[in-house]
Design a protein around this motif. Structure first.
Motif, PDB file in Angstrom:
ATOM      1  N   GLY A 105      55.355  30.584  21.453  1.00 13.12           N
ATOM      2  CA  GLY A 105      55.717  30.610  22.939  1.00 13.12           C
ATOM      3  C   GLY A 105      54.686  30.333  24.071  1.00 13.12           C
ATOM      4  N   PRO A 154      63.451  32.576  21.070  1.00  8.55           N
ATOM      5  CA  PRO A 154      63.417  32.129  22.161  1.00  8.55           C
ATOM      6  C   PRO A 154      64.552  32.813  22.973  1.00  8.55           C
ATOM      7  N   ALA A 205      63.207  25.526  27.161  1.00  9.72           N
ATOM      8  CA  ALA A 205      62.498  25.417  25.579  1.00  9.72           C
ATOM      9  C   ALA A 205      62.576  23.953  25.339  1.00  9.72           C
ATOM     10  N   PRO A 227      63.186  25.511  17.427  1.00 12.69           N
ATOM     11  CA  PRO A 227      62.853  27.045  17.594  1.00 12.69           C
ATOM     12  C   PRO A 227      63.575  27.760  16.545  1.00 12.69           C
TER      13      PRO A 227
END
Length: 265
Positions: free
Chosen positions: A77, A105, A118, A138
């Protein structure tokens, strides 16, 4: 599920490992992997070529993996952005053929990003490596709450159609094999609808295993059920049980009953 501060901060002190060659060439064909914090624990899972890959929620291996175990870097992240360029250059040069996207996320306690943010971060930090490695999305949770889990992913991929992603990463925590199989099946269907050829389950475990009440016999029974099933699923490319550590798959430096089931099921 795993906190950046617990698993990554400790590794930052090993700065020399960023520049050290990784021993990470994938030669084993099975899907099974190791999710680790301490790299020295991974060797317990490698008997008979049981695992082919490993990751540690970070961009650098922080030590040496056993031979024939591929290290898969992850951009956890935003807290990792500063060190990412050096880490990923080393990983790719050392044989890593995949890159994992952000860690949960969709959760405020983890990487905590909106799907749109993202997507922008992914295009900035991960997409440029397309062509050098295959890119995985992700890793989202198995939550069914509005805006989380696969619903978060649907919004993300809608904003990231040009990101070069080839696979979907998911996590699952629950209470039984039937629920796990249903979730994985839904994830495979979701990936297929978006033209993604791979699904990775980079964390999965029974709730009891992460709530301090692990019963290795119960976990072994669960793994003996789901691991052969995962190996039969064409849409599932890789998976890793949570995790290669004391009181999970290990007792001391040795596999416990759950760990033995994981490597032999």
């Amino acid at each position: 599920m795993v906190s950046f501060t617990k698993l990554f901060t400790a590794g930052l002190v090993a700065t020399s490992a960023i520049a050290a060659p990784l021993q990470a060439k994938r030669t084993i064909s099975n899907k099974r992997g190791a999710a680790y914090n301490d790299v020295t624990t991974v060797s317990a899972l490698t008997s008979g070529g049981s695992i082919s890959w490993a990751y540690n929620w970070a961009g650098s291996v922080f030590g040496l993996l056993p031979a024939n175990v591929e290290f898969v870097p992850m951009l956890w992240g935003p807290k990792m952005f500063g060190a990412w360029a050096t880490a990923i250059e080393t990983a790719i040069a050392s044989g890593s053929s995949y890159i994992l996207g952000f860690n949960e996320p969709d959760m405020a306690s983890q990487a905590n990003m909106s799907p749109a943010d993202a997507a922008q971060y992914y295009m900035t930090y991960i997409t440029p490596w397309s062509g050098h490695a295959k890119l995985i999305s992700p890793a989202v949770t198995s939550s069914t709450e509005a805006g989380l889990g696969l619903e978060w992913f649907e919004s993300f991929i809608g904003s990231c159609s040009g990101c070069g992603i080839s696979g979907l990463a998911v996590h699952w925590y629950g209470d039984d094999a039937d629920n796990f199989k249903a979730f994985v099946t839904k994830a495979v269907d979701t990936a297929s609808r978006h033209g993604l050829s791979e699904v990775w389950i980079t964390e999965f475990a029974l709730n009891a295993d992460v709530n301090g009440s692990i019963n290795p016999a119960n976990t072994a029974a669960f793994l003996n059920d789901v691991v052969p099933w995962l190996d039969q699923q064409a849409g599932v490319t890789r998976y890793s049980y949570f995790m290669c550590a004391e009181n999970y798959l290990l007792t001391g430096n040795a596999l416990n009953q759950a760990g033995q089931a994981y490597v032999s099921a």
